[in-house]
Design a protein around this motif. Structure first.
Motif, mmCIF file in Angstrom:
data_model
loop_
_atom_site.group_PDB
_atom_site.id
_atom_site.type_symbol
_atom_site.label_atom_id
_atom_site.label_comp_id
_atom_site.label_asym_id
_atom_site.label_seq_id
_atom_site.Cartn_x
_atom_site.Cartn_y
_atom_site.Cartn_z
ATOM 1 N N GLY A 14 3.236 -2.170 5.315
ATOM 2 C CA GLY A 14 3.568 -2.731 4.003
ATOM 3 C C GLY A 14 2.417 -3.533 3.423
ATOM 4 N N GLU A 15 1.765 -4.333 4.268
ATOM 5 C CA GLU A 15 0.626 -5.112 3.788
ATOM 6 C C GLU A 15 -0.543 -4.195 3.444
ATOM 7 N N GLY A 21 -2.773 -0.296 -2.630
ATOM 8 C CA GLY A 21 -2.074 0.357 -3.736
ATOM 9 C C GLY A 21 -1.563 1.748 -3.387
ATOM 10 N N VAL A 22 -1.622 2.113 -2.118
ATOM 11 C CA VAL A 22 -1.151 3.425 -1.665
ATOM 12 C C VAL A 22 0.259 3.258 -1.105
ATOM 13 N N LYS A 23 1.128 4.174 -1.455
ATOM 14 C CA LYS A 23 2.522 4.085 -1.018
ATOM 15 C C LYS A 23 2.635 4.144 0.509
ATOM 16 N N VAL A 24 3.625 3.420 1.010
ATOM 17 C CA VAL A 24 3.870 3.363 2.452
ATOM 18 C C VAL A 24 4.070 4.763 3.027
ATOM 19 N N LYS A 25 4.807 5.595 2.330
ATOM 20 C CA LYS A 25 5.071 6.953 2.817
ATOM 21 C C LYS A 25 3.760 7.728 3.007
ATOM 22 N N ARG A 58 -9.436 3.816 1.533
ATOM 23 C CA ARG A 58 -10.316 3.965 0.358
ATOM 24 C C ARG A 58 -11.108 5.268 0.440
ATOM 25 N N PHE A 59 -11.578 5.623 1.614
ATOM 26 C CA PHE A 59 -12.327 6.862 1.809
ATOM 27 C C PHE A 59 -11.430 8.070 1.534
ATOM 28 N N ILE A 60 -10.219 8.041 2.041
ATOM 29 C CA ILE A 60 -9.260 9.119 1.784
ATOM 30 C C ILE A 60 -9.001 9.218 0.285
#
Length: 146
Positions: A14-15, A21-25, A58-60
């Motif tokens: 979650g953190e 800014g990427v969704k947990v899923k 960030r790389f992804i």
């Protein structure tokens, strides 16, 4: 906070999500795919990440922004991790070429739709302006409205 102190404090998914800014899923999917490594799990069963995960996400994101699929990113990182004979740079160049070609195909498909819209509007310009467009074979019967 000094970098060393911050790095030693694990983050939950979650953190990591809030910080990137990427969704947990999506983060769970990246983790399950081996693109992001965890430190393990907390006593409560939460996945724990260190600050290296921030760089990975960030790389992804950068590669996804260039049109690479998650499978292609996995392929690239596997090639890097395995230290294969083929340099990662040339592998990335090939993946970017694939991405560019996919994008060109999508643009061409969208252009075909735009062309069909323009043709339709041209052929039916008066009916569209009058608000009276009947389709051939309309079961409601265009002839009945005439």
């Amino acid at each position: 906070m000094p970098r060393e102190a911050h790095k030693s404090r694990p983050m939950t998914v979650g953190e990591l999500s809030r910080r990137t800014g990427v969704k947990v899923k999506a983060l769970r999917g990246y983790t399950d795919s081996g693109l992001i490594y965890t430190l393990g799990r907390s006593q409560a069963g939460y996945r724990l990440y260190d600050t290296d995960a921030l760089w990975c996400v960030r790389f992804i994101g950068e590669l996804r922004g260039l049109g690479l699929t998650v499978a292609e990113i996995r392929e690239l990182t596997a090639a890097w991790a395995d230290g294969r004979v083929r340099p990662v740079g040339s592998h990335l160049a090939e993946l970017l070429h694939r991405s560019r070609e996919r994008l060109r195909e999508r643009i061409a498909a969208q252009q075909q739709i735009l062309d069909r819209i323009e043709k339709f509007e041209s052929e039916h310009q008066q009916h569209l302006a009058d608000g009276d467009l009947c389709w051939a074979g309309d079961p409601r019967g265009c002839d009945a409205r005439a």
